[in-house]
Scaffold this motif. Structure first.
Motif, PDB file in Angstrom:
ATOM      1  N   SER A   1      41.700  36.602  41.537  1.00  0.00           N
ATOM      2  CA  SER A   1      42.297  37.227  42.715  1.00  0.00           C
ATOM      3  C   SER A   1      43.488  38.095  42.332  1.00  0.00           C
ATOM      4  CB  SER A   1      42.720  36.161  43.727  1.00  0.00           C
ATOM      5  OG  SER A   1      43.625  35.245  43.129  1.00  0.00           O
ATOM      6  N   VAL A   2      44.302  37.616  41.390  1.00  0.00           N
ATOM      7  CA  VAL A   2      45.441  38.405  40.912  1.00  0.00           C
ATOM      8  C   VAL A   2      44.938  39.636  40.171  1.00  0.00           C
ATOM      9  CG1 VAL A   2      47.406  38.413  39.336  1.00  0.00           C
ATOM     10  CG2 VAL A   2      47.016  36.451  40.823  1.00  0.00           C
ATOM     11  N   HIS A   3      43.911  39.454  39.361  1.00  0.00           N
ATOM     12  CA  HIS A   3      43.318  40.602  38.670  1.00  0.00           C
ATOM     13  C   HIS A   3      42.820  41.646  39.665  1.00  0.00           C
ATOM     14  CE1 HIS A   3      40.531  43.051  36.283  1.00  0.00           C
ATOM     15  NE2 HIS A   3      39.645  42.801  37.237  1.00  0.00           N
ATOM     16  N   MET A   4      42.258  41.198  40.786  1.00  0.00           N
ATOM     17  CA  MET A   4      41.709  42.145  41.749  1.00  0.00           C
ATOM     18  C   MET A   4      42.818  42.940  42.427  1.00  0.00           C
ATOM     19  SD  MET A   4      38.655  43.033  42.242  1.00  0.00           S
ATOM     20  CE  MET A   4      37.701  41.586  41.766  1.00  0.00           C
ATOM     21  N   VAL A   5      43.946  42.302  42.712  1.00  0.00           N
ATOM     22  CA  VAL A   5      45.099  43.036  43.234  1.00  0.00           C
ATOM     23  C   VAL A   5      45.526  44.102  42.232  1.00  0.00           C
ATOM     24  CG1 VAL A   5      47.532  42.858  43.863  1.00  0.00           C
ATOM     25  CG2 VAL A   5      45.909  41.140  44.683  1.00  0.00           C
ATOM     26  N   GLN A   6      45.579  43.709  40.973  1.00  0.00           N
ATOM     27  CA  GLN A   6      45.941  44.639  39.910  1.00  0.00           C
ATOM     28  C   GLN A   6      44.947  45.799  39.847  1.00  0.00           C
ATOM     29  OE1 GLN A   6      45.326  43.486  35.715  1.00  0.00           O
ATOM     30  NE2 GLN A   6      47.561  43.555  35.551  1.00  0.00           N
ATOM     31  N   HIS A   7      43.674  45.479  39.934  1.00  0.00           N
ATOM     32  CA  HIS A   7      42.616  46.496  39.923  1.00  0.00           C
ATOM     33  C   HIS A   7      42.818  47.501  41.041  1.00  0.00           C
ATOM     34  CE1 HIS A   7      37.978  47.251  40.439  1.00  0.00           C
ATOM     35  NE2 HIS A   7      38.679  48.334  40.630  1.00  0.00           N
ATOM     36  N   MET A   8      43.087  47.028  42.257  1.00  0.00           N
ATOM     37  CA  MET A   8      43.247  47.920  43.399  1.00  0.00           C
ATOM     38  C   MET A   8      44.430  48.856  43.213  1.00  0.00           C
ATOM     39  SD  MET A   8      40.774  47.156  45.433  1.00  0.00           S
ATOM     40  CE  MET A   8      41.347  48.098  46.831  1.00  0.00           C
ATOM     41  N   VAL A   9      45.541  48.324  42.718  1.00  0.00           N
ATOM     42  CA  VAL A   9      46.742  49.142  42.551  1.00  0.00           C
ATOM     43  C   VAL A   9      46.549  50.160  41.436  1.00  0.00           C
ATOM     44  CG1 VAL A   9      49.187  49.109  41.946  1.00  0.00           C
ATOM     45  CG2 VAL A   9      48.253  47.356  43.466  1.00  0.00           C
ATOM     46  N   LEU A  10      45.969  49.729  40.322  1.00  0.00           N
ATOM     47  CA  LEU A  10      45.798  50.634  39.186  1.00  0.00           C
ATOM     48  C   LEU A  10      44.829  51.767  39.481  1.00  0.00           C
ATOM     49  CD1 LEU A  10      45.610  48.123  36.183  1.00  0.00           C
ATOM     50  CD2 LEU A  10      47.531  49.576  36.825  1.00  0.00           C
ATOM     51  N   SER A  11      43.781  51.484  40.226  1.00  0.00           N
ATOM     52  CA  SER A  11      42.738  52.492  40.435  1.00  0.00           C
ATOM     53  C   SER A  11      42.882  53.273  41.729  1.00  0.00           C
ATOM     54  CB  SER A  11      41.351  51.826  40.413  1.00  0.00           C
ATOM     55  OG  SER A  11      41.221  50.894  41.473  1.00  0.00           O
ATOM     56  N   MET A  12      43.685  52.777  42.688  1.00  0.00           N
ATOM     57  CA  MET A  12      43.764  53.455  43.977  1.00  0.00           C
ATOM     58  C   MET A  12      45.194  53.771  44.389  1.00  0.00           C
ATOM     59  SD  MET A  12      40.758  51.533  46.172  1.00  0.00           S
ATOM     60  CE  MET A  12      40.671  52.850  47.380  1.00  0.00           C
ATOM     61  N   VAL A  13      46.040  52.761  44.506  1.00  0.00           N
ATOM     62  CA  VAL A  13      47.388  52.988  45.041  1.00  0.00           C
ATOM     63  C   VAL A  13      48.204  53.889  44.121  1.00  0.00           C
ATOM     64  CG1 VAL A  13      49.524  51.902  45.791  1.00  0.00           C
ATOM     65  CG2 VAL A  13      47.322  50.779  46.241  1.00  0.00           C
ATOM     66  N   GLY A  14      48.300  53.505  42.843  1.00  0.00           N
ATOM     67  CA  GLY A  14      49.087  54.292  41.903  1.00  0.00           C
ATOM     68  C   GLY A  14      48.623  55.734  41.781  1.00  0.00           C
ATOM     69  N   PRO A  15      47.327  55.978  41.537  1.00  0.00           N
ATOM     70  CA  PRO A  15      46.854  57.368  41.415  1.00  0.00           C
ATOM     71  C   PRO A  15      47.102  58.237  42.647  1.00  0.00           C
ATOM     72  CG  PRO A  15      45.252  55.883  40.454  1.00  0.00           C
ATOM     73  CD  PRO A  15      46.289  55.014  41.122  1.00  0.00           C
ATOM     74  N   ILE A  16      47.047  57.653  43.845  1.00  0.00           N
ATOM     75  CA  ILE A  16      47.318  58.441  45.049  1.00  0.00           C
ATOM     76  C   ILE A  16      48.736  58.984  45.021  1.00  0.00           C
ATOM     77  CG2 ILE A  16      47.649  58.290  47.547  1.00  0.00           C
ATOM     78  CD1 ILE A  16      45.271  56.388  47.649  1.00  0.00           C
ATOM     79  N   PHE A  17      49.712  58.117  44.732  1.00  0.00           N
ATOM     80  CA  PHE A  17      51.105  58.564  44.694  1.00  0.00           C
ATOM     81  C   PHE A  17      51.362  59.508  43.524  1.00  0.00           C
ATOM     82  CE2 PHE A  17      51.732  54.733  47.330  1.00  0.00           C
ATOM     83  CZ  PHE A  17      52.506  55.289  48.344  1.00  0.00           C
TER      84      PHE A  17
END
Length: 324
Positions: free
Chosen positions: A94-110
Motif C-alpha cells: 500500500s505504501v509502495h502504491m502511494v509512492q507509485h502514484m506520486v512518482l508517476s502522476m502527481v510529481g510530473p504534473i507539477f
C-alpha cells in the motif's frame, strides 16, 4: 552447520525491526543518500539559479511556476523517496502504491507546470540553447513525446511491472528498485508534459485531443486497481509473508493498495482534466484578445487611410470636369 531457510529464520527472530507504519514514521526515517535525492537537490538548485539569472537582468518569471516546480514537483517526489514512505516501500504494498502514484502522476504534473525547458531556453547562452532545441526537436524526443506513444507507455508499464516477475526483482535488488522509481518519473513526464506542460514541445495536440486522451486513461487505472484488489495471488510472491511482520496482513494490504490505485488514479485524472480545461479557457481568451487587437489595428489603419484621403488637397479640391 546448515543455516535455516529465510521463513524459519524470520520466524525465530520475529519482526524485521520495522515498527507498524504510522504518520510519525514518515518524518523520522529519512534516506538522504539515494541517487534520486541527489537528483532532486541538483534540479532545485539549477531551476532556482535560472530564476535568479532572469531576475538579475530584469526579466520576469511567474512565481507560480517556481512554486509548482520546486515545491509541488520536486517536493512531492522528495516526500515519497527520502522520507519514511521510502523506508516502507518494500514492506507494505500500500505504501509502495502511494509512492507509485506520486512518482508517476502527481510529481510530473507539477514539473510540467513549472516549464523548466522554457526557463533554460531563456537563461542559456546561444550555443547551449541551440543544442537544447536540437534535442527537444530531435526524432527520438518527437517519438517519445508523441501523445499516443507516451499514452501507451504510461498505461502498459504498471501492468508489465505488477503482473510479471519484474516486481519481485525490484524488491530483491535495490539498484533495480531505484531505477523503477526513476522510470515512473520519466514515463509520467512523457505523458503529462505534452498534455499540460507550458514548454515548447513537438507533437502538441489541440486541447480537445488532450482532454480526450486524459479521459481515456481513467478506465485503465480502474481496471488495474480492481485487478490487484481481486487477485488471489500476492504481488511479489512470498516476499511480504516472509518478512514475518506480526502487525501486517499482506492480503489485506494488497486490497488497500488496489483501492489506492483505483481511487487515486481517478482523483488525479479528474484534477488534471480540470487544469486542462482552465488552460483551454485561458488560451481561448488570449486568442480572442489577440484577434480583437488585430481588428482594432486594422480599423485604425483604415480610419487613418480614409482621413488621409479626405484631407488630401489634391483629392479634396480636384475640380469636377465635364465628360463632354
Amino acid at each position: 552447520m546448515q543455516l535455516p531457510e529465510l521463513p524459519s529464520l524470520v520466524a525465530a527472530v520475529g519482526d524485521t525491526g520495522l515498527p507498524p507504519f504510522t504518520a510519525a514514521a514518515i518524518f523520522t526515517r529519512w534516506n538522504l543518500t539515494s541517487l534520486i535525492a541527489l537528483g532532486l537537490v541538483v534540479s532545485a538548485a539549477l531551476y532556482l539559479y535560472g530564476v535568479h539569472r532572469l531576475r538579475e537582468r530584469g526579466d520576469h518569471w511567474p512565481p507560480g511556476r517556481t512554486v509548482a516546480f520546486v515545491a509541488g514537483g520536486l517536493g512531492s517526489l522528495a516526500a515519497v523517496t527520502v522520507t519514511g514512505i521510502e523506508a516502507y516501500d518494500t514492506t507494505l504494498i500500500s505504501v509502495h502504491m502511494v509512492q507509485h502514484m506520486v512518482l508517476s502522476m502527481v510529481g510530473p504534473i507539477f514539473l510540467a507546470l513549472g516549464a523548466p525547458t522554457t526557463l533554460a531556453l531563456r537563461t542559456l547562452s546561444a550555443g547551449p540553447r541551440k543544442a537544447l532545441l536540437a534535442v527537444v526537436h530531435s526524432r527520438y524526443v518527437r517519438t517519445l513525446t508523441h501523445p499516443l506513444v507516451a499514452f501507451g507507455l504510461f498505461i502498459a508499464n504498471p501492468f508489465a511491472l505488477y503482473f510479471t516477475g519484474l516486481y519481485r526483482q525490484t524488491l530483491e535488488h535495490p539498484v533495480l528498485h531505484e531505477f523503477v522509481h526513476f522510470h515512473f518519473i520519466v514515463t509520467g513526464c512523457l505523458f503529462f508534459w505534452p498534455l499540460l506542460g507550458l514548454d515548447p514541445l513537438p507533437n502538441r495536440w489541440p486541447y480537445p485531443g488532450r482532454a480526450l486522451l486524459m479521459v481515456l486513461s481513467v478506465p485503465f487505472h480502474t481496471v488495474l486497481g480492481l485487478t490487484i484488489m481481486q487477485s488471489r495471488e500476492l504481488l511479489g510472491g512470498d516476499w511480504y509473508p516472509n518478512l514475518g511482520l506480526s502487525w501486517h496482513d499482506p492480503a489485506a494490504d494488497q486490497v488497500a493498495a488496489g483501492g489506492i490505485l483505483w481511487a487515486g488514479g481517478e482523483i488525479v485524472s479528474v484534477t488534471m482534466l480540470g487544469i486542462l480545461v482552465v488552460q483551454w479557457v485561458r488560451q481561448s481568451e488570449r486568442e480572442a484578445k489577440r484577434i480583437d487587437r488585430a481588428l482594432d489595428r486594422a480599423e485604425a489603419e483604415q480610419a487613418r487611410s480614409t482621413a488621409g484621403t479626405i484631407t488630401n488637397p489634391d483629392v479634396a479640391a480636384r475640380p469636377e470636369t465635364d465628360a463632354g
